[in-house]
Motif scaffolding. Structure first.
Motif, PDB file in Angstrom:
ATOM      1  N   ASN A 154       0.848  -1.189   0.000  1.00  0.00           N
ATOM      2  CA  ASN A 154       0.000   0.000   0.000  1.00  0.00           C
ATOM      3  C   ASN A 154       0.888   1.246   0.000  1.00  0.00           C
ATOM      4  O   ASN A 154       1.543   1.543   0.994  1.00  0.00           O
ATOM      5  N   ARG A 209      -3.279   6.389  -0.721  1.00  0.00           N
ATOM      6  CA  ARG A 209      -4.583   6.450  -1.375  1.00  0.00           C
ATOM      7  C   ARG A 209      -4.444   6.867  -2.845  1.00  0.00           C
ATOM      8  O   ARG A 209      -3.731   7.818  -3.146  1.00  0.00           O
ATOM      9  N   HIS A 215      -0.533  -5.112   5.921  1.00  0.00           N
ATOM     10  CA  HIS A 215      -1.977  -5.331   5.746  1.00  0.00           C
ATOM     11  C   HIS A 215      -2.389  -6.791   5.920  1.00  0.00           C
ATOM     12  O   HIS A 215      -1.569  -7.698   5.807  1.00  0.00           O
ATOM     13  N   ALA A 216      -3.685  -6.940   6.139  1.00  0.00           N
ATOM     14  CA  ALA A 216      -4.244  -8.275   6.408  1.00  0.00           C
ATOM     15  C   ALA A 216      -4.027  -9.206   5.212  1.00  0.00           C
ATOM     16  O   ALA A 216      -4.125  -8.780   4.061  1.00  0.00           O
ATOM     17  N   SER A 249      -5.999 -11.325   4.242  1.00  0.00           N
ATOM     18  CA  SER A 249      -7.259 -11.521   3.519  1.00  0.00           C
ATOM     19  C   SER A 249      -7.490 -10.444   2.456  1.00  0.00           C
ATOM     20  O   SER A 249      -8.393 -10.575   1.630  1.00  0.00           O
ATOM     21  N   HIS A 250      -6.720  -9.367   2.499  1.00  0.00           N
ATOM     22  CA  HIS A 250      -6.924  -8.296   1.506  1.00  0.00           C
ATOM     23  C   HIS A 250      -6.541  -8.802   0.119  1.00  0.00           C
ATOM     24  O   HIS A 250      -5.518  -9.469  -0.044  1.00  0.00           O
ATOM     25  N   PRO A 251      -7.371  -8.494  -0.907  1.00  0.00           N
ATOM     26  CA  PRO A 251      -7.126  -9.023  -2.256  1.00  0.00           C
ATOM     27  C   PRO A 251      -5.712  -8.762  -2.789  1.00  0.00           C
ATOM     28  O   PRO A 251      -5.122  -9.632  -3.428  1.00  0.00           O
ATOM     29  N   LEU A 252      -5.174  -7.561  -2.523  1.00  0.00           N
ATOM     30  CA  LEU A 252      -3.838  -7.241  -3.052  1.00  0.00           C
ATOM     31  C   LEU A 252      -2.752  -8.058  -2.361  1.00  0.00           C
ATOM     32  O   LEU A 252      -1.777  -8.475  -2.996  1.00  0.00           O
ATOM     33  N   ASP A 305      -9.022 -11.709  10.346  1.00  0.00           N
ATOM     34  CA  ASP A 305      -8.734 -11.548   8.910  1.00  0.00           C
ATOM     35  C   ASP A 305      -9.786 -12.227   8.043  1.00  0.00           C
ATOM     36  O   ASP A 305     -10.269 -11.667   7.075  1.00  0.00           O
ATOM     37  N   CYS A 306     -10.147 -13.452   8.447  1.00  0.00           N
ATOM     38  CA  CYS A 306     -11.074 -14.241   7.621  1.00  0.00           C
ATOM     39  C   CYS A 306     -12.507 -13.713   7.695  1.00  0.00           C
ATOM     40  O   CYS A 306     -13.346 -14.066   6.870  1.00  0.00           O
ATOM     41  N   VAL A 363     -13.422 -10.627   7.330  1.00  0.00           N
ATOM     42  CA  VAL A 363     -13.602  -9.407   6.547  1.00  0.00           C
ATOM     43  C   VAL A 363     -13.563  -9.689   5.049  1.00  0.00           C
ATOM     44  O   VAL A 363     -12.682 -10.366   4.543  1.00  0.00           O
ATOM     45  N   TRP A 371     -13.072  -7.576   1.939  1.00  0.00           N
ATOM     46  CA  TRP A 371     -12.575  -6.206   1.695  1.00  0.00           C
ATOM     47  C   TRP A 371     -13.291  -5.511   0.550  1.00  0.00           C
ATOM     48  O   TRP A 371     -13.063  -4.319   0.307  1.00  0.00           O
ATOM     49  N   GLN A 396     -13.231  -4.232  -2.156  1.00  0.00           N
ATOM     50  CA  GLN A 396     -12.488  -3.637  -3.268  1.00  0.00           C
ATOM     51  C   GLN A 396     -10.994  -3.699  -2.979  1.00  0.00           C
ATOM     52  O   GLN A 396     -10.585  -4.040  -1.885  1.00  0.00           O
ATOM     53  N   LYS A 397     -10.217  -3.336  -4.008  1.00  0.00           N
ATOM     54  CA  LYS A 397      -8.771  -3.450  -3.858  1.00  0.00           C
ATOM     55  C   LYS A 397      -8.149  -2.228  -3.171  1.00  0.00           C
ATOM     56  O   LYS A 397      -6.990  -2.255  -2.812  1.00  0.00           O
ATOM     57  N   GLU A 398      -8.950  -1.172  -3.006  1.00  0.00           N
ATOM     58  CA  GLU A 398      -8.441   0.003  -2.300  1.00  0.00           C
ATOM     59  C   GLU A 398      -8.199  -0.346  -0.840  1.00  0.00           C
ATOM     60  O   GLU A 398      -8.915  -1.166  -0.269  1.00  0.00           O
ATOM     61  N   PHE A 399      -7.213   0.292  -0.237  1.00  0.00           N
ATOM     62  CA  PHE A 399      -6.991   0.098   1.198  1.00  0.00           C
ATOM     63  C   PHE A 399      -7.810   1.155   1.925  1.00  0.00           C
ATOM     64  O   PHE A 399      -7.553   2.343   1.767  1.00  0.00           O
ATOM     65  N   PRO A 400      -8.827   0.743   2.708  1.00  0.00           N
ATOM     66  CA  PRO A 400      -9.675   1.750   3.339  1.00  0.00           C
ATOM     67  C   PRO A 400      -8.940   2.481   4.473  1.00  0.00           C
ATOM     68  O   PRO A 400      -8.164   1.875   5.202  1.00  0.00           O
TER      69      PRO A 400
END
Lengths: 131, 289
Positions: free
Chosen positions: A65, A68, A95-96, A98-101, B255-256, B258, B260, B262-266
């Protein structure tokens, strides 16, 4: 950019992270170890501008990341690979999983993913393992 | 806002719907009955049916006016009591209507009114018990009017199967009420669970996002302590750093939970805003059918 290669040839490593403190600290720590010269950058755009200055790049430590609406560490990875960089790439992310990236980074076969905060020994061995 | 505080709002809306449903049905049914009976005015002779039906329409209009004016301020129980007030006059009305029809010797569908009442009561949204009691009351009255109101005598020669068919309708409407009630309860629980799930997911996302924000400074400190000379001061600092790391590490379990999206980091600020909006939301549409 933080360092310049001087004297005997050292490994060239570059760090891409939007956190200035981490960039500086990681860069200076690796340089003090005496095994490498470190270049630090904050964004993919900066990397695109300065890649020509890094002809014998050994490894890259990429944050995923980078802020933004900014290109991510994965974009940097793809850009490096598409420009012929065959060296070691380490994703260092806070980051987690589980995050797609982050998941995408895990699926990349020729890169290592480390979670922040990684121990310094773990970090060093990931960078210098193949050296 | 917790789901527990949403329940009275949902119940009040449900009661308002019941009241409006009863008012519409009562007024329509009485108008139809008046129009039909006016065609048999001479055959029916002297009776109080018209007066009673007009009185019933009048009561319905009053209930409608009260519900429309003060509905938002009244409690669900009061609104429900108002709806039941509309059903009260139906007991003497049906009895009187069948008595009058039988005495006038006109041809009519026996106990049809009761079947329609059962249908309305089984479909009316609301709690099970009052409607079930009303259905039972009307079923008893139907049997009584059949045997003691002269309906049976007026139907001699007709194979109607009464009053058993009407009693079967009564039983079926109670069953519908039971199933409706169970389904409604299930629906409400599902709605509450959906709200809770959304809040939990947003909270998990927020805590993970905060953890993610903290990870870069922690990594900096990790390198910083590795570089500093080892002494009592750095040992204490390293110990504190380890304590922080150990404290946030269990968050990995979430982790499991959530997705997310979208690919943006909130950003944590965005997540806090979204969570606050969810908690403040007054309307939970899926509670209402």
């Amino acid at each position: 950019m933080q360092g310049e290669a001087m004297g005997e040839p050292k490994l060239l490593v570059f760090v891409l992270d939007d956190d200035e403190s981490l960039r500086t600290m990681l860069g200076s720590y690796l340089e003090i170890s005496g095994r490498c010269t470190v270049y630090t950058m904050a964004s993919v755009r900066e990397l695109e501008r300065h890649l020509a200055d890094l002809p014998h790049l050994f490894g890259a430590i990429l944050d995923i990341n980078l802020g933004r609406a900014e290109p991510t560490g994965l974009d940097a990875y793809r850009w490096l690979r598409s420009h012929g960089f065959a060296g070691r790439i380490i994703f260092l992310t806070g980051h987690a999983r589980s995050h797609p990236l982050v998941q995408e980074a895990h699926f990349i076969g020729d890169a290592i993913v480390l979670e922040k905060p990684a121990g310094i020994i773990q970090l060093e061995s990931a960078i210098f393992e193949a050296a | 806002m917790s789901t527990a505080t949403l329940r009275p709002i949902v119940e009040q809306k449900c009661a308002l719907r019941t009241a409006l449903f009863f008012v519409v049905v009562v007024i329509s049914a009485e108008i139809i009955a008046i129009l039909h009976e006016s065609a048999f005015r001479h055959s029916l002779g002297e009776n109080h049916l018209l007066a009673l039906r007009l009185f019933h329409i009048g009561v319905s209009i009053i209930v409608l006016a009260v519900v429309l004016t003060y509905g938002d301020r009244l409690r669900a129980r009061v609104i429900r009591a108002g709806s039941l007030l509309l059903v009260g006059p139906v007991f003497p009305l049906t009895w009187l209507a069948y008595l009058t029809y039988s005495r006038a010797h006109i041809r009519y569908s026996p106990l049809l009114g009761y079947k329609l009442i059962f249908l309305v009561l089984s479909l009316a949204p609301g709690p099970l018990l009052p409607n079930a009691v009303l259905v039972t009351g009307f079923a008893i009255e139907a049997v009584a009017v059949w045997y003691f109101g002269g309906v049976r005598d007026a139907q001699i020669g007709t194979l109607s199967g009464e009053p058993w068919i009407t009693l079967l309708f009564g039983c079926a409407s109670i069953l519908i009420l039971v199933f409706q009630n169970a389904y409604r309860r299930l629906h409400r629980q599902l709605g509450e669970l959906t709200v809770r799930q959304r809040i939990i997911e947003n909270l998990s996302r927020l805590s993970l996002s905060v953890r993610d924000k903290v990870n870069s400074p922690l990594q900096t400190l990790e390198i910083c302590f590795a570089r500093l000379p080892k002494n009592e001061v750095t040992a204490a600092g390293q110990k504190s750093l380890n304590t922080i790391e150990d404290s946030i590490r269990p968050l990995r379990e979430f982790d499991c939970l959530v997705d997310w999206e979208q690919k943006e980091f909130p950003e944590p600020e965005t997540l806090v805003k979204r969570l606050r909006e969810d908690l403040e939301k007054q309307e939970v549409a899926f509670h209402l059918r």
